[in-house]
Scaffold this active site. Sequence first.
Site, PDB file in Angstrom:
ATOM      1  CG  HIS A   1      -6.901  -0.353  -0.570  1.00 18.98           C
ATOM      2  ND1 HIS A   1      -6.637   0.963  -0.228  1.00 18.98           N
ATOM      3  CD2 HIS A   1      -5.709  -0.887  -0.942  1.00 18.98           C
ATOM      4  CE1 HIS A   1      -5.344   1.208  -0.376  1.00 18.98           C
ATOM      5  NE2 HIS A   1      -4.762   0.100  -0.802  1.00 18.98           N
ATOM      6  CB  CYS A   2      -7.600  -0.985  -6.372  1.00 19.68           C
ATOM      7  SG  CYS A   2      -6.779  -1.700  -7.826  1.00 19.68           S
ATOM      8  N   PRO A   3      -4.799  -2.400  -4.745  1.00 17.51           N
ATOM      9  CG  PRO A   3      -3.905  -4.545  -4.706  1.00 17.51           C
ATOM     10  CD  PRO A   3      -5.203  -3.803  -4.580  1.00 17.51           C
TER      11      PRO A   3
END
Length: 359
Positions: free
Chosen positions: A156-158
């Site tokens: 998961h990439c913010p």
Amino acid sequence: MMLVPAHHFRDIERKPEYLQPEQCIPPPDPGPVGTMWFIRDGCGIACAVVTWFLVLYAEFVVLFVMLIPSRDYVYSVINGILFNLLAFLALASHCRAMLTDPGAVPKGNATKEFIESLQLKPGQVVYKCPKCCSIKPDRAHHCSVCKRCIRKMDHHCPWVNNCVGENNQKYFVLFTMYIALISLHALIMVGFHFLHCFEEDWTNLLQAFGVTRKETAEPQVSHQDKKQPLKVSSTECSSFSPPTTVILLILLCFEGLLFLIFTSVMFGTQVHSICTDETGIERLKRKHQPREHRGSWKAVEEAFGGAFSLNWFNPFSGPCQPAPLSDEDWVRQVADTNTETEEQSEDRKDEDSVEVTDE
């Protein structure tokens, strides 16, 4: 529905009642075609806004500090078009990565009716995610931010406020590539700008810090020339004052160097994951265990949308759409797990059991 008992060392689901389907709410009706995917996460939204702000800041400095004031119109036009094209592609890739469904598994489909409809045979099991109440297909992992199980989830990439999965990995790869390119391009232009303007427009900066003409002039300069004011065009290299220009360019250098390193590393890891057909989560779970190489050129073509062409670099062209999940995709053969080592079995135990706490 009676099932033959399976692997006695594994805490796996053997019948619908064991999955506690009564605790699962039936899946909602799918939204209309074209419904936008967007994760309402405060941290992710803030990171996405910061990403756009940094790109627009670089755009401002490149155009209004370096290119527009320059008298070399050919240089300004060529670099202006190239930088703006790369910035547009980077932001377009960012939007596609953020607003594309990464491959979410239907939520709440672990109902008794759905499990019974699979008609499990002896030796077959299904795995349930207790967080989103979904039947997990192979290589799916739960994301605590998206609150969904994602097929082939890498991480998961913010910065894109989304998971990187099988449906949007291409856009994430393009985003990191274009950000690295505009960072490198900006650093090169800043270097040329310093070299070209230091002896011309930036002499005013030396005077601002108390450096006199006597200290910087050549010995052959006459006394009359020393009394004359410096003839330097204030708009030769920048529309701003020299101190302001220095600060803007130093900040751009810091930003460009930081993101060049970061996005280059991310680009390399993503390309490696695609080529080896192994996601980041799978690589971490595997630890130091050897793994059979499954990567192929076909996996790369599927990720980027077909045979090699310019569409590989086009954020408006999607990857090859995966086939809809069939009944066979929801079930797994217990026989496939008998060859696992004890350590690998322990690594998968939490993932497969009802009491799972997925990543």
